[in-house]
Motif scaffolding. Structure first.
Motif, PDB file in Angstrom:
ATOM      1  N   GLY A  48       0.818  -1.205   0.000  1.00 31.21           N
ATOM      2  CA  GLY A  48       0.000   0.000   0.000  1.00 31.21           C
ATOM      3  C   GLY A  48       0.852   1.255   0.000  1.00 31.21           C
ATOM      4  O   GLY A  48       0.631   2.179  -0.798  1.00 31.21           O
ATOM      5  N   GLY A  49       1.847   1.275   0.894  1.00 32.93           N
ATOM      6  CA  GLY A  49       2.722   2.440   0.969  1.00 32.93           C
ATOM      7  C   GLY A  49       3.447   2.672  -0.339  1.00 32.93           C
ATOM      8  O   GLY A  49       3.574   3.808  -0.818  1.00 32.93           O
ATOM      9  N   MET A  50       3.907   1.574  -0.964  1.00 35.66           N
ATOM     10  CA  MET A  50       4.676   1.720  -2.198  1.00 35.66           C
ATOM     11  C   MET A  50       3.799   2.193  -3.336  1.00 35.66           C
ATOM     12  O   MET A  50       4.246   2.984  -4.179  1.00 35.66           O
ATOM     13  N   ILE A  51       2.553   1.710  -3.369  1.00 41.38           N
ATOM     14  CA  ILE A  51       1.634   2.200  -4.402  1.00 41.38           C
ATOM     15  C   ILE A  51       1.467   3.704  -4.256  1.00 41.38           C
ATOM     16  O   ILE A  51       1.513   4.459  -5.238  1.00 41.38           O
ATOM     17  N   CYS A  52       1.323   4.150  -3.008  1.00 44.60           N
ATOM     18  CA  CYS A  52       1.137   5.579  -2.761  1.00 44.60           C
ATOM     19  C   CYS A  52       2.346   6.376  -3.244  1.00 44.60           C
ATOM     20  O   CYS A  52       2.205   7.377  -3.946  1.00 44.60           O
ATOM     21  N   VAL A  53       3.547   5.899  -2.899  1.00 38.75           N
ATOM     22  CA  VAL A  53       4.756   6.607  -3.350  1.00 38.75           C
ATOM     23  C   VAL A  53       4.804   6.668  -4.860  1.00 38.75           C
ATOM     24  O   VAL A  53       5.083   7.716  -5.456  1.00 38.75           O
ATOM     25  N   THR A 204      -2.646  -0.058   4.557  1.00 38.86           N
ATOM     26  CA  THR A 204      -2.054   0.928   3.647  1.00 38.86           C
ATOM     27  C   THR A 204      -1.768   2.235   4.367  1.00 38.86           C
ATOM     28  O   THR A 204      -0.714   2.841   4.198  1.00 38.86           O
ATOM     29  N   MET A 205      -2.737   2.618   5.190  1.00 36.70           N
ATOM     30  CA  MET A 205      -2.555   3.840   5.969  1.00 36.70           C
ATOM     31  C   MET A 205      -1.284   3.721   6.820  1.00 36.70           C
ATOM     32  O   MET A 205      -0.448   4.638   6.851  1.00 36.70           O
ATOM     33  N   ALA A 206      -1.133   2.569   7.483  1.00 31.38           N
ATOM     34  CA  ALA A 206       0.071   2.355   8.292  1.00 31.38           C
ATOM     35  C   ALA A 206       1.313   2.409   7.418  1.00 31.38           C
ATOM     36  O   ALA A 206       2.325   3.000   7.794  1.00 31.38           O
ATOM     37  N   GLY A 207       1.217   1.797   6.227  1.00 34.01           N
ATOM     38  CA  GLY A 207       2.363   1.794   5.325  1.00 34.01           C
ATOM     39  C   GLY A 207       2.750   3.196   4.900  1.00 34.01           C
ATOM     40  O   GLY A 207       3.925   3.545   4.865  1.00 34.01           O
ATOM     41  N   VAL A 208       1.748   4.015   4.607  1.00 39.74           N
ATOM     42  CA  VAL A 208       2.025   5.390   4.169  1.00 39.74           C
ATOM     43  C   VAL A 208       2.678   6.182   5.303  1.00 39.74           C
ATOM     44  O   VAL A 208       3.679   6.879   5.101  1.00 39.74           O
TER      45      VAL A 208
END
Lengths: 294, 352
Positions: A48-53, A204-208
């Motif tokens: 999730g975090g990587m998608i956001c980046v 995802t929120m945590a990942g971001v």
């Protein structure tokens, strides 16, 4: 002097514990509804975090749009994962479910490696304001503070979802008993899908948030999720509030162990807590006493 | 259990035997002979991997005893391997032990670690116990790195000399093959014997229903601890062999991921089945070998950074897909396929 130090550790422990709490909530939501412990939460979070980046750096979206899009995408991924992997295995023994999520973790891990490579990726500067906030004798990292606030908002949203909406009511009913929920007309397979989607979004929120602070690197970020295990067990596997409090407690203990004993002790302290809780009170602080005993 | 037509046990000895018919005895002897003649014609790099598979089988039979037969899920086998490997290495390096005397001590040390980890099994089971083994795995690695880094080398690699037997140093892969494969064969026979004796049957009873087992007079706690002990003794032995095979150890070799792979191999092979553990180890390690050879070819299609990442990523993806496929379509693993094949073969060409 020592008291100031202690309070300082307490503050930073609470702030870092927020992330553990978020990951813990992602685990608990799925566990409550489906009685499956999701070992893949670490890689889901990283994904999730990587998608956001990527949406920010590759597609050039502004942060809020990228965040929304990545939440949406990750919920789709969560849905797909539930439908393709967990649904066909419904009702299988425990080892099957554990192994299924571990295998999913493995597949996601490999996929993330292939797409984003194993190097660290960091968010562009300035999304969360940096710098340090001075509060009398205490100082607070602004990034940590804002990510903690974002975490609290997340908790509140999950809480509102569970307490006030129809969907939340159905999810709670499903958590209570699958058979009874089915008997009153709840489509529990849909609830399972929903819980996976919500959990993927929370993850995802945590990942971001984590990515904003430390950058994302698949090997390191996904193993961060293992620190949420003690948090979840501490609070009780089927309690959302427990996961939050567990996360905070683990964060605080980690900071105290690091500050007063040795930084090396900090990295192992969550697992020592995990073992102790398992030995002394396996159902956790707020969990239901449903553990099978001999 | 199905027997071929005309195979009748005339006395109890024959009933208890593992190899019942003359054909089976011949096949066993021929198979073992063929196995031990492997180094004569197999090239060294392949032999290297065969040794790795043999070591894997030793560790996996331990997981099989604990998870497959007793039903206590462990995601921490490499933790015990680390205990065995480091105990052996430290004894050889600093206490003047030889490999042959240090290994039994290492096995015992790993076994004791296993008992400590198994202690919570009195109160918790299933998923919670699995978490306890995860925690134990992390704690063991941490202890190795941080307690006496001057002895263990911390996160650095601890190098070892080759063990000697008589005047010969076991420093080539074919020498090591005889060591590893003999141990693997012995461990397999030992596990088979545990499985069909009182202990193994007690394990299976606990797995199937622990309350019923308790009622039947099996001391559940004692047998659970015994299972933990045996599992980690196997782990210690495998770790000791691994250290000799690698000629050096580092905590990175004994990570959580590797433990997960052991559990996956067990699923693929078939839980609670001795041949299953062998099949699982062979299949997963061979797939990994395949990836090692095909990975660079696939990786060449991309630029350097991405190529390496794709190479590393292929293994976990393939592993995950294979394990999931077995979970969905053949949850009892390769052992079940093997049983079906045997039944088919015995009846062929008739269908009954």
């Amino acid at each position: 002097m020592s008291l100031t130090l202690a309070i300082q550790y307490l503050i930073s422990g609470i702030l870092t514990g927020g992330i553990y709490g978020l990951i813990g909530v992602a685990i608990v939501i799925i566990y409550k509804a489906t009685k499956v412990f999701n070992f893949a939460v670490g890689t889901l979070m990283t994904l999730g975090g990587m998608i956001c980046v990527s949406l920010i750096t590759w597609a050039g979206l502004p942060f809020w749009a990228a965040l929304l899009a990545s939440l949406l995408l990750s919920s789709v991924i969560g849905y797909a994962a539930e439908k393709t992997i967990l649904s066909p295995l419904l009702g299988q023994p425990l080892i099957t479910m554990i192994m299924a999520t571990l295998a999913m973790d493995s597949i996601l891990y490999g996929s993330i490696l292939m797409v984003w490579t194993g190097y660290a990726i960091s968010f562009p500067e300035g999304i969360l304001p940096g710098g340090t906030l001075f509060l009398g004798p205490f100082f607070i990292s602004r990034e940590l503070l804002y990510s903690f606030i974002a975490g609290v908002v997340c908790f509140a949203l999950v809480g509102i979802l569970f307490k006030t909406t129809q969907l939340g009511l159905r999810m709670r009913a499903t958590a209570e008993s699958h058979e009874v929920a089915m008997a009153v007309g709840i489509n529990i397979t849909r609830i399972f899908s929903f819980s996976w989607m919500i959990a993927a979004m929370v993850g995802t929120m945590a990942g971001v948030l984590l990515g904003n602070r430390t950058g994302l690197q698949v090997a390191i970020t996904s193993s961060m999720a293992f620190k949420a295990l003690p948090a979840v067990i501490f609070g009780g596997l089927d309690s959302v509030a427990g996961a939050v409090i567990g996360g905070l407690v683990v964060g605080i203990i980690e900071k105290f162990a690091g500050g007063f004993i040795d930084p090396k002790v900090a990295e192992i302290s969550p697992y020592v807590i995990l073992l102790l809780v398992l030995m002394i009170r396996p159902e956790g602080l707020f969990g239901e006493k449903r553990i099978e005993r001999l | 259990m199905w027997r071929p037509c005309g195979t009748i046990d005339e006395n109890y000895r024959k009933d208890l035997a593992i190899t019942r018919t003359p054909l089976q005895i011949c096949l066993t002897v021929a198979g073992l002979a063929a196995l031990f003649l492997l180094p004569l014609w197999v090239p060294g790099h392949l032999l290297n991997n065969i040794n790795y598979i043999a070591i894997t089988i030793v560790a996996l039979q331990g997981v099989n005893l604990l998870t497959g037969m007793t039903g206590q899920i462990t995601i921490g086998q490499t933790g015990f391997m680390a205990v065995g490997a480091y105990t052996m290495a430290l004894l050889v390096k600093y206490a003047g032990f030889s490999f042959w005397t240090a290994t039994p001590v290492a096995m015992l040390a790993a076994g004791l670690a296993g008992i400590v980890v198994g202690l919570p099994s009195l109160r918790i089971k299933g998923f919670y116990l699995a978490l306890a083994t995860v925690a134990a795995q992390f704690i063991i690695s941490w202890l190795i790195v941080n307690v006496r880094p001057d002895l263990t080398g911390g996160t650095d690699t601890l190098t070892l000399d080759a063990p000697r037997i008589g005047g010969v140093a076991l420093n080539t892969q074919s020498h090591l093959f005889y060591l590893c494969m003999s141990v693997a064969v012995l461990v397999t026979v030992f596990t088979r014997n545990i499985q069909r004796s009182r202990i193994g049957r007690a394990f299976v009873a606990i797995r199937d229903n622990d309350r019923a087992a308790e009622v039947m007079g099996i001391s559940v706690y004692r047998y659970k601890l015994l299972s933990f002990f045996l599992c980690s003794v196997y782990g210690g032995l495998a770790g000791s062999l691994y250290a000799v095979w690698m000629r050096g150890i580092s905590v990175d070799h004994f990570g959580l991921l590797e433990s997960i792979w052991y559990l996956g191999m067990l699923i693929v092979g078939g839980m609670g089945s001795v041949p299953g553990a062998i099949f699982g180890a062979i299949l997963i390690r061979s797939l990994n070998l395949l990836v090692t050879y095909t990975g660079p070819v696939v990786g060449k299609m991309f630029d350097a950074t991405r190529g390496t990442a794709v190479e590393i990523g292929l293994g976990p993806i393939l592993f995950g897909i294979v394990v999931l496929a077995f979970l969905m379509f053949e949850p009892r693993g390769l052992a079940r396929i093997w049983e079906r094949f045997k039944a088919y073969y015995r009846l062929w060409p008739f269908s009954y």
